[in-house]
Every structure is written in C-alpha cells, then in structure tokens.
Design a protein around this motif. Structure first.
Motif, short mmCIF file in Angstrom:
data_model
loop_
_atom_site.label_atom_id
_atom_site.label_comp_id
_atom_site.label_asym_id
_atom_site.label_seq_id
_atom_site.Cartn_x
_atom_site.Cartn_y
_atom_site.Cartn_z
N ASP A 1 23.74 -55.04 -33.69
CA ASP A 1 24.26 -56.10 -32.84
C ASP A 1 23.17 -57.07 -32.39
OD1 ASP A 1 26.81 -55.14 -33.05
OD2 ASP A 1 26.78 -54.06 -31.14
N VAL A 2 21.97 -56.56 -32.16
CA VAL A 2 20.86 -57.44 -31.74
C VAL A 2 20.58 -58.46 -32.84
CG1 VAL A 2 18.42 -57.54 -31.14
CG2 VAL A 2 19.84 -55.70 -30.22
N ALA A 3 20.51 -58.00 -34.09
CA ALA A 3 20.26 -58.92 -35.20
C ALA A 3 21.39 -59.93 -35.33
CB ALA A 3 20.10 -58.14 -36.50
N LEU A 4 22.62 -59.49 -35.10
CA LEU A 4 23.77 -60.40 -35.18
C LEU A 4 23.66 -61.51 -34.15
CD1 LEU A 4 26.58 -61.07 -36.33
CD2 LEU A 4 27.55 -59.46 -34.66
N VAL A 5 23.33 -61.15 -32.91
CA VAL A 5 23.20 -62.16 -31.85
C VAL A 5 22.05 -63.11 -32.15
CG1 VAL A 5 22.63 -62.48 -29.42
CG2 VAL A 5 24.29 -60.73 -30.08
N LEU A 6 20.92 -62.59 -32.59
CA LEU A 6 19.76 -63.44 -32.87
C LEU A 6 20.03 -64.39 -34.04
CD1 LEU A 6 16.80 -60.92 -32.40
CD2 LEU A 6 17.61 -62.68 -30.82
N CYS A 7 20.75 -63.92 -35.05
CA CYS A 7 21.11 -64.79 -36.17
C CYS A 7 21.99 -65.95 -35.69
CB CYS A 7 21.84 -64.00 -37.26
SG CYS A 7 20.77 -62.98 -38.29
N CYS A 8 22.95 -65.64 -34.82
CA CYS A 8 23.83 -66.69 -34.30
C CYS A 8 23.05 -67.71 -33.47
CB CYS A 8 24.94 -66.07 -33.47
SG CYS A 8 26.25 -65.32 -34.46
N LEU A 9 22.09 -67.24 -32.68
CA LEU A 9 21.28 -68.17 -31.89
C LEU A 9 20.45 -69.08 -32.80
CD1 LEU A 9 20.01 -65.85 -29.00
CD2 LEU A 9 21.74 -67.65 -28.87
N ALA A 10 19.87 -68.50 -33.84
CA ALA A 10 19.08 -69.31 -34.77
C ALA A 10 19.94 -70.35 -35.48
CB ALA A 10 18.39 -68.40 -35.80
N LEU A 11 21.15 -69.96 -35.85
CA LEU A 11 22.05 -70.90 -36.53
C LEU A 11 22.54 -71.98 -35.57
CD1 LEU A 11 24.05 -68.32 -38.66
CD2 LEU A 11 22.48 -70.07 -39.54
N ASN A 12 22.75 -71.63 -34.29
CA ASN A 12 23.09 -72.65 -33.30
C ASN A 12 22.00 -73.71 -33.22
OD1 ASN A 12 25.56 -72.49 -31.52
ND2 ASN A 12 24.97 -70.36 -31.49
N PHE A 13 20.76 -73.26 -33.15
CA PHE A 13 19.64 -74.19 -33.09
C PHE A 13 19.58 -75.06 -34.35
CE2 PHE A 13 15.31 -75.54 -33.86
CZ PHE A 13 14.89 -76.00 -32.62
N GLY A 14 19.69 -74.41 -35.50
CA GLY A 14 19.61 -75.16 -36.75
C GLY A 14 20.71 -76.18 -36.90
N ALA A 15 21.91 -75.84 -36.49
CA ALA A 15 23.04 -76.77 -36.62
C ALA A 15 22.79 -78.04 -35.82
CB ALA A 15 24.33 -76.10 -36.16
N GLU A 16 22.36 -77.89 -34.57
CA GLU A 16 22.15 -79.08 -33.73
C GLU A 16 20.89 -79.84 -34.12
OE1 GLU A 16 24.53 -80.22 -31.82
OE2 GLU A 16 25.54 -78.50 -32.71
N ALA A 17 19.91 -79.14 -34.65
CA ALA A 17 18.69 -79.83 -35.09
C ALA A 17 18.92 -80.66 -36.34
CB ALA A 17 17.58 -78.80 -35.34
N LEU A 18 19.85 -80.23 -37.19
CA LEU A 18 20.02 -80.86 -38.50
C LEU A 18 21.20 -81.82 -38.58
CD1 LEU A 18 19.36 -77.75 -40.76
CD2 LEU A 18 17.77 -79.62 -40.26
N ILE A 19 22.20 -81.67 -37.71
CA ILE A 19 23.45 -82.40 -37.92
C ILE A 19 23.28 -83.90 -37.73
CG2 ILE A 19 24.40 -82.36 -35.57
CD1 ILE A 19 27.06 -81.34 -37.03
N ALA A 20 22.26 -84.32 -36.96
CA ALA A 20 22.02 -85.76 -36.80
C ALA A 20 21.51 -86.39 -38.09
CB ALA A 20 21.02 -86.00 -35.67
N ARG A 21 20.91 -85.60 -38.98
CA ARG A 21 20.44 -86.13 -40.27
C ARG A 21 21.62 -86.46 -41.18
NH1 ARG A 21 15.27 -84.69 -41.63
NH2 ARG A 21 15.55 -86.34 -43.19
#
Length: 491
Positions: free
Chosen positions: A378-398
């Motif tokens: 579960d820890v890895a699952l939560v951390l993966c989701c947090l990383a993907l949240n960051f990546g989505a908002e960092a990249l979607i403006a491009r």
C-alpha cells in the motif's frame, strides 16, 4: 477530393501533439496537488482504510484550480469549486444508493457532466474546468453505496476540500501579491518583446510582429483583470496598475518605448521587492485593454451554452451506453472521455480527442510498467499516485496529451485503493472506453453544432490582424493546444 482536403484542413493532425513552453508557475499546481493529496491518503494508510481514498481524493483535487488568480479571487473560486464538487458527489452517492441500474447511472452521470460543463464555462472557473468534477461524480456513481454511509463519505470529501483550500491559499502568507506581480511582469515582458519586434521594422501581416502584439495585448489584459479581481485597494496594487498603464502606452506607441526599461521593471516586480514607482499616466491608454463590464447574471450566461450542454449530455450518455453494450465494467471512463472533449469548435474538439487517445494509450503502457512496483504494498501504491499527480500537473501545460500520460495510470491505480486488481483487465477496459468515448463524443459534437461559438472562434482567429489594424484587443483567445482560454485573461 475537395471534401477530403476540406476535412483535413478542419480536422488537422499536424501540430495537435506539438509541445508548448511550460507555464512559468508549472511547479505551483504540481506541488499544491501533492500537498493536498498526501496528508489525507497517508492518514488513511495508517488507519488501514485506503478504500476511502476516493472520497478524500475528491476534495483534495480542488487544489488544482485558480493558481493564476489573486488570493482574494482564489479564495472565492476554490470555495465555489469545493461546493460544486460536494454537490456533484452527493448527487452521485445518493443515486448509487438508490439504484443499481447501469443505464440509470450512466444517464445521471451524463446529466451531471452537462451541468458541470455549462457551469464551469459560464463562471469561467478556468483549467482544469469540468473534467475533474465529472471524473469525481462519475466514478462515485459506480462505487458500492448505502444511504447510511453517505454522510461519512461526504464529510471526508469536505474535510479534504477544506485542506485543499488552505493549501491553495498558503502561498499568500509570504507573497500576498504574487499573482498580480506575475501578471504585471508578464505584461511588461510581452510588451518589451513587441517593442523590440516593432523596432526591427516587422510590418508583415501575420508575421512575428503581428503575433508579438497579440501576445502583448493579451498579457496586458490579463494583468488588468488580475488587478481588478483583487477588489481591495493597496499601495502595491496601485503601483502595479501604473506599471501596467506604462505597458499599455508602450503597446500603443512602441517607437517611443524603451524595451530594456520595461524588462528591468518586469524583473523588479517579481518576488517581494518594492514595486518601481512611475508617473501616473491613467487616461492616456489606447490599446483597448480597459476592464470589461461586470458579468451578466448567471442565468444569462448559461442560456447561450444550451447547445454545449445538450452535446455534452448526448455524447456522455451515448458513450456510456456503448461501453455497457460492449460489456465494460467501468462505463464512467467512456463518459469522462466524452466529457473532456468538448471545446469551442469542432476543430479544437477533434484536437482534444486526438490528444486524449494518444495520452491514454501511452498512459496504460506506463501503468503496465508501474504495476509491479505499486503491487508491492500500500505504501508503494500511495507513493506512485503522488508521483503521478505531480507529473500530470507539471506536464499538462506543455500539451494535454503529455499530462494524460500521467493522469491515466493515476486513475487506474486509484481504483486499486480498495484492493489490487488484475492489470490486463484494467488496461483492456481503459483502452476500449477511451476509444469508444472519443469516437462517440466526436459524433455528438458533429450532430449538435454550436454555431454561435463557432462564429466567435472565427472572429477570434482574425484577432492578430485586427490588432495590427486597430490596436484594440479582441479579448482572450482559446489555446490552440488545449482549447482552454488562458485563466489569467478571464475576469
């Protein structure tokens, strides 16, 4: 042959996937969503109740909104977004508790999607618009629910939304005028770029000078609206207004302006340094960037959006029904795909459809690569989701498709908070729903045209030439990559 050529001109592929420059504040929404999502999810992880994360995520995702707005306006927008999110979630939870009919659930989801699209467009809430709200309400419709659990689930969403509001407002403590300063700095830099182009003698219609003037006019208008939305007069705001007036004067008379001085002012405005003092030239502007008149009542702004609401409801309903007919277990993915497509005209809607399909297909490949790591615990699952949240908002403006590469695996992993699932089935269902939602959504866009909005977009396309001829702003224009109007330009 002419028909094929005409369709290819209207529905182009070239440029749809081209990457743009990142926003100068790309890291703010990326960090904010992580700060909003992490504490609730980690708390549920400690309590062993990750199955409730869908409800806290609903509130946490409110942190995605209003990052370009001054803090007084941001507080209001975030509050309204939270109320809208809770209203849609409550409707979905009550419906899910009363019926198990998938057809009824899809129908309610389509009506909610249409209402969310119309309200977000009418109130000009800005990116990410209705898509996040529709994702939340549509997913909740297909989650198991009983009436006695609804108050608790809504309380979790409300608590997470309150935390997201605090996260969104927190940067205002050290930098209370940060958004206005950025807007004024952007106006000065864009005007300096135009002055330099004009000084080089570029007079060609549609050339770099034409484009630079259009960008500068939009940036000045964005700064004007940002300053207007603060409502509370302060010395800093008054000083910023005088600088914006200087940018307007330079835009009207580039031969008399000093681009180096404009850029120096732009640098000084950023941060918390004292705003440069300049003479008050109010009344000498002629660029047409004067404040817009107050908004009409909400009902008057909603009426012209009726064709858009009908198209959204029809497209989402048909996409959901088609998914059900194919035996897909999560028809809300097709519904959300259709809801995400609709832009100002058919060309932009087509572009968004291409971006959505490409981003989702690449996203399921990323999900397949991440599943072995996420399934380690579960820890890895939560951390993966947090990383993907960051990546989505960092990249979607491009470009929208690039952000979707992270959004897709994040949405798939969220479904596993209640328990790990078979990856192959999730991938298959997501791919089918994406294609079905995009195709049916485009059919609905063709079947229910919005001729009024198409006329507006055709007028906006002549904006640079009109600016060159008259020096007057045509107002905010939709971004060609996303179809969204720049948030800062809107009042």
């Amino acid at each position: 042959m002419k028909l094929v050529t005409g369709m290819s001109d209207r529905l182009p592929l070239a440029g749809v996937l081209r990457l743009g420059r990142p926003s100068d504040i790309w890291f703010k929404p990326a960090l904010s969503v992580v700060a909003a999502v992490a504490p609730p999810n980690l708390a549920l992880l400690v309590l062993g109740r990750l199955d409730l994360a869908m409800y806290t995520m609903a509130g946490s995702l409110c942190a995605l909104y209003a990052h370009s707005r001054p803090y007084a306006a941001r507080a209001r927008v975030l509050a309204w977004v939270a109320l809208g999110m809770l209203g849609g979630l409550a409707t979905a939870l009550v419906t899910a508790s009363l019926t198990g009919s998938a057809v009824v659930l899809v129908t309610v989801g389509a009506v909610l999607a249409a209402a969310q699209k119309a309200l977000c467009d009418a109130t000009r809430v800005g990116p990410p618009g209705n898509v996040v709200l529709t994702f939340i309400s549509s997913a909740a419709l297909f989650a198991p629910q009983t009436p006695d659990r609804i108050p608790g689930h809504l309380a979790l969403a409300a608590a997470a939304a309150a935390w997201a509001w605090l996260v969104g407002m927190a940067p205002g403590l050290p930098r209370p005028h940060g958004p206005e300063r950025r807007a004024a700095s952007g106006a000065l830099n864009a005007t300096a770029a135009y002055v330099e182009t004009a000084g080089a003698g570029d007079k060609a219609e549609g050339g770099p000078g034409d484009t630079a003037r259009a960008h500068a006019t939009a940036a000045v208008q964005a700064a004007r609206h940002a300053l207007l939305s603060t409502r509370r007069p302060t010395e800093t705001r008054a000083a910023l207004e005088r600088l914006v007036v200087r940018a307007e004067v330079a835009l009207a008379s580039p031969a008399d302006a000093d681009p180096a001085l404009l850029r120096a002012w732009a640098r000084q405005v950023r941060g918390n340094r004292p705003v440069p003092e300049v003479d008050d030239l109010t009344g000498l502007t002629g660029t047409g960037t004067e404040p817009a008149s107050p908004h009409a009542p909400l009902w008057h702004r909603l009426r012209p959006l009726a064709p858009l609401a009908v198209r959204t409801a029809l497209g989402c309903a048909l996409a959901g029904y088609a998914s059900l007919a194919l035996g897909i277990g999560r028809p809300y993915w097709a519904l959300v795909t259709a809801a995400s497509l609709y832009q100002a005209n058919l060309t932009l809607t087509w572009g968004r459809g291409v971006q959505r399909v490409v981003g989702n297909l690449l996203g399921v490949l990323l999900f397949a690569a991440l599943v072995p790591l996420a399934h380690t615990g579960d820890v890895a699952l939560v951390l993966c989701c947090l990383a993907l949240n960051f990546g989505a908002e960092a990249l979607i403006a491009r470009n929208y498709w690039l952000g979707s590469v992270c959004v897709t695996p994040m949405a798939l992993l969220i479904t596993e908070f209640a328990g790990f699932q078979e990856p192959g089935r999730l991938i298959t269902e997501r791919v089918v729903d994406t294609v079905v939602g995009a195709l049916v959504g485009l059919v609905a866009a063709v079947a229910v045209p919005d001729r009024r909005r198409q006329r507006v977009v055709r007028t906006e396309r002549t904006g640079p030439r009109t600016l060159a001829a008259t020096g007057r702003s045509q107002g905010p224009r939709p971004d060609r990559r996303t179809g969204e109007t720049t948030e800062g330009v809107r009042p």
